[in-house]
Design a protein around this motif. Structure first.
Motif, PDB file in Angstrom:
ATOM      1  N   PHE A 103       0.870  -1.104  -0.044  1.00 24.29           N
ATOM      2  CA  PHE A 103      -0.099   0.027   0.077  1.00 24.29           C
ATOM      3  C   PHE A 103       0.835   1.295   0.056  1.00 24.29           C
ATOM      4  O   PHE A 103       0.336   2.275  -0.327  1.00 24.29           O
ATOM      5  N   GLU A 104       2.085   1.200   0.555  1.00 25.84           N
ATOM      6  CA  GLU A 104       3.082   2.367   0.608  1.00 25.84           C
ATOM      7  C   GLU A 104       3.904   2.651  -0.574  1.00 25.84           C
ATOM      8  O   GLU A 104       4.258   3.807  -0.760  1.00 25.84           O
ATOM      9  N   GLU A 105       4.216   1.504  -1.315  1.00 30.00           N
ATOM     10  CA  GLU A 105       5.051   1.444  -2.346  1.00 30.00           C
ATOM     11  C   GLU A 105       4.189   1.181  -3.838  1.00 30.00           C
ATOM     12  O   GLU A 105       3.737   0.165  -4.005  1.00 30.00           O
ATOM     13  N   PRO A 106       3.980   2.471  -4.582  1.00 33.42           N
ATOM     14  CA  PRO A 106       3.023   2.379  -5.741  1.00 33.42           C
ATOM     15  C   PRO A 106       3.649   1.268  -6.638  1.00 33.42           C
ATOM     16  O   PRO A 106       3.179   0.787  -7.415  1.00 33.42           O
ATOM     17  N   GLN A 107       4.949   1.358  -6.936  1.00 35.58           N
ATOM     18  CA  GLN A 107       5.837   0.703  -7.836  1.00 35.58           C
ATOM     19  C   GLN A 107       5.623  -0.752  -7.465  1.00 35.58           C
ATOM     20  O   GLN A 107       5.547  -1.759  -8.528  1.00 35.58           O
ATOM     21  N   ILE A 108       5.258  -1.478  -6.228  1.00 32.75           N
ATOM     22  CA  ILE A 108       5.156  -2.923  -6.145  1.00 32.75           C
ATOM     23  C   ILE A 108       3.942  -3.413  -6.795  1.00 32.75           C
ATOM     24  O   ILE A 108       3.987  -4.363  -7.442  1.00 32.75           O
ATOM     25  N   GLN A 109       2.696  -2.545  -6.777  1.00 36.28           N
ATOM     26  CA  GLN A 109       1.460  -3.094  -7.572  1.00 36.28           C
ATOM     27  C   GLN A 109       1.704  -3.115  -9.054  1.00 36.28           C
ATOM     28  O   GLN A 109       1.513  -4.064  -9.742  1.00 36.28           O
ATOM     29  N   ASN A 110       2.712  -2.216  -9.525  1.00 36.16           N
ATOM     30  CA  ASN A 110       3.216  -2.214 -11.088  1.00 36.16           C
ATOM     31  C   ASN A 110       3.935  -3.517 -11.138  1.00 36.16           C
ATOM     32  O   ASN A 110       3.857  -4.162 -12.380  1.00 36.16           O
ATOM     33  N   ILE A 111       4.930  -3.688 -10.492  1.00 37.85           N
ATOM     34  CA  ILE A 111       5.932  -4.890 -10.672  1.00 37.85           C
ATOM     35  C   ILE A 111       4.960  -6.194 -10.536  1.00 37.85           C
ATOM     36  O   ILE A 111       5.327  -7.078 -11.573  1.00 37.85           O
ATOM     37  N   ILE A 112       4.270  -6.151  -9.782  1.00 39.17           N
ATOM     38  CA  ILE A 112       3.147  -7.478  -9.613  1.00 39.17           C
ATOM     39  C   ILE A 112       2.397  -7.666 -11.037  1.00 39.17           C
ATOM     40  O   ILE A 112       2.418  -8.695 -11.701  1.00 39.17           O
ATOM     41  N   LYS A 113       1.961  -6.462 -11.417  1.00 40.07           N
ATOM     42  CA  LYS A 113       0.986  -6.702 -12.727  1.00 40.07           C
ATOM     43  C   LYS A 113       1.947  -6.825 -13.863  1.00 40.07           C
ATOM     44  O   LYS A 113       1.603  -7.678 -14.768  1.00 40.07           O
ATOM     45  N   ASP A 114       3.134  -6.176 -14.043  1.00 37.54           N
ATOM     46  CA  ASP A 114       3.868  -6.331 -15.226  1.00 37.54           C
ATOM     47  C   ASP A 114       4.460  -7.585 -15.206  1.00 37.54           C
ATOM     48  O   ASP A 114       4.886  -8.085 -16.319  1.00 37.54           O
ATOM     49  N   SER A 115       4.773  -8.288 -14.244  1.00 34.31           N
ATOM     50  CA  SER A 115       5.527  -9.456 -14.203  1.00 34.31           C
ATOM     51  C   SER A 115       4.354 -10.763 -14.416  1.00 34.31           C
ATOM     52  O   SER A 115       4.898 -12.158 -14.250  1.00 34.31           O
ATOM     53  N   ASN A 116       3.105 -10.528 -14.306  1.00 33.43           N
ATOM     54  CA  ASN A 116       2.091 -11.477 -14.621  1.00 33.43           C
ATOM     55  C   ASN A 116       2.402 -12.556 -13.184  1.00 33.43           C
ATOM     56  O   ASN A 116       2.104 -13.664 -13.214  1.00 33.43           O
ATOM     57  N   ALA A 117       2.810 -11.767 -11.972  1.00 31.41           N
ATOM     58  CA  ALA A 117       2.965 -12.583 -10.621  1.00 31.41           C
ATOM     59  C   ALA A 117       1.431 -12.633  -9.926  1.00 31.41           C
ATOM     60  O   ALA A 117       0.588 -11.497 -10.323  1.00 31.41           O
ATOM     61  N   ARG A 118       1.241 -13.571  -9.153  1.00 26.68           N
ATOM     62  CA  ARG A 118      -0.396 -13.675  -8.560  1.00 26.68           C
ATOM     63  C   ARG A 118      -0.151 -13.675  -7.209  1.00 26.68           C
ATOM     64  O   ARG A 118       0.683 -14.177  -6.520  1.00 26.68           O
ATOM     65  N   ARG A 142      13.048 -11.021  -8.570  1.00 24.57           N
ATOM     66  CA  ARG A 142      13.483 -11.086  -7.146  1.00 24.57           C
ATOM     67  C   ARG A 142      14.683  -9.987  -7.267  1.00 24.57           C
ATOM     68  O   ARG A 142      14.513  -9.239  -5.912  1.00 24.57           O
ATOM     69  N   LYS A 143      15.203  -9.613  -8.182  1.00 26.18           N
ATOM     70  CA  LYS A 143      16.145  -8.072  -7.929  1.00 26.18           C
ATOM     71  C   LYS A 143      15.197  -7.031  -7.912  1.00 26.18           C
ATOM     72  O   LYS A 143      15.600  -6.075  -6.910  1.00 26.18           O
ATOM     73  N   GLU A 144      14.217  -7.099  -8.389  1.00 24.38           N
ATOM     74  CA  GLU A 144      13.152  -5.838  -8.139  1.00 24.38           C
ATOM     75  C   GLU A 144      12.619  -5.903  -6.601  1.00 24.38           C
ATOM     76  O   GLU A 144      12.693  -4.806  -5.932  1.00 24.38           O
ATOM     77  N   PHE A 145      12.184  -6.845  -6.188  1.00 26.54           N
ATOM     78  CA  PHE A 145      11.674  -7.119  -4.996  1.00 26.54           C
ATOM     79  C   PHE A 145      12.918  -6.909  -3.921  1.00 26.54           C
ATOM     80  O   PHE A 145      12.337  -6.303  -2.876  1.00 26.54           O
ATOM     81  N   ASN A 146      14.115  -7.111  -4.080  1.00 32.31           N
ATOM     82  CA  ASN A 146      15.404  -7.026  -3.253  1.00 32.31           C
ATOM     83  C   ASN A 146      15.213  -5.424  -2.709  1.00 32.31           C
ATOM     84  O   ASN A 146      15.661  -5.069  -1.967  1.00 32.31           O
ATOM     85  N   LYS A 147      14.984  -4.443  -3.600  1.00 37.52           N
ATOM     86  CA  LYS A 147      15.053  -3.188  -3.418  1.00 37.52           C
ATOM     87  C   LYS A 147      14.000  -2.748  -2.144  1.00 37.52           C
ATOM     88  O   LYS A 147      14.347  -1.821  -1.556  1.00 37.52           O
ATOM     89  N   PHE A 148      13.065  -3.534  -1.984  1.00 41.41           N
ATOM     90  CA  PHE A 148      11.973  -3.165  -1.044  1.00 41.41           C
ATOM     91  C   PHE A 148      12.197  -4.136   0.051  1.00 41.41           C
ATOM     92  O   PHE A 148      11.612  -3.762   1.360  1.00 41.41           O
ATOM     93  N   GLY A 149      12.960  -5.160  -0.136  1.00 41.63           N
ATOM     94  CA  GLY A 149      12.892  -6.144   1.277  1.00 41.63           C
ATOM     95  C   GLY A 149      12.107  -7.232   0.888  1.00 41.63           C
ATOM     96  O   GLY A 149      10.885  -7.203   0.872  1.00 41.63           O
ATOM     97  N   ILE A 150      12.714  -8.528   0.951  1.00 45.26           N
ATOM     98  CA  ILE A 150      11.956  -9.720   0.826  1.00 45.26           C
ATOM     99  C   ILE A 150      12.076 -10.554   2.170  1.00 45.26           C
ATOM    100  O   ILE A 150      13.268 -10.694   2.707  1.00 45.26           O
TER     101      ILE A 150
END
Length: 178
Positions: A103-118, A142-150
């Motif tokens: 909810f706090e990082e708008p890029q997260i939702q875009n990454i999920i959508k663009d990667s076809n993750a579920r 994984r590299k994209e999400f590492n920026k935010f913390g996994i």
């Protein structure tokens, strides 16, 4: 091994399901100092017959020798090796990430959508994503999400089927009926 001749091979092994077989199969690779890149085992298309899918990087000559050595195991019904061009394959992964980021990082939702993750589940502390695809796609995500913390990450081994008909089902059915 000549580095120029090394390529990725998918080795498929059809076996009976016996205790200790995984150790004996992995020992074949260990004795030859061959690293297993990926290993998956599951039920095959025939009841009571399991299938190992192992990915290794080596020469075709070594792949052929490995398959012959594996077939000497009592529980092995049949083993094959295939190039990446001969197979249709995928891997799966799951990411566990803090819910607040959703909810706090708008890029997260875009990454999920663009990667076809579920999105598999969401609660107040974390959410879990699932992604299937080629290893390079999963690694990019994984590299994209590492920026935010996994919080947690897990990737499956390769699952694969051959492009050509193998006629292994008929052979396995005959084996089962013996």
């Amino acid at each position: 091994m000549n580095q120029e001749d090394i390529k990725s091979f998918t080795i498929s092994i059809y076996t009976e399901n016996n205790i200790g077989l995984l150790n004996r199969i992995s020992a074949i690779f260990q004795r030859r100092h061959i690293n297993i890149e990926s290993l998956t085992t599951s039920q095959s298309e025939i009841e009571d017959v399991n299938r190992f899918v192992i990915v290794v990087n080596l020469t075709e000559d070594h792949a052929n020798k490995i398959v012959k050595q594996i077939e000497k195991q009592v529980e092995t019904i049949r083993a094959y090796y295939h190039t990446e061009e001969d197979t249709i394959y995928t891997e799966s992964c799951m990411f566990k990430i803090k819910s607040s980021l959703l909810f706090e990082e708008p890029q997260i939702q875009n990454i999920i959508k663009d990667s076809n993750a579920r999105i598999v589940t969401v609660n107040k502390d974390f959410f879990v994503l699932e992604k299937s695809g080629r290893r390079h796609e999963i690694e990019e995500l994984r590299k994209e999400f590492n920026k935010f913390g996994i919080m947690q990450f897990v990737r499956s081994g390769r699952i694969a089927v051959t492009k050509d008909e193998m006629k292994v089902s008929q052979m396995l059915e005959e084996f089962k009926n013996q």
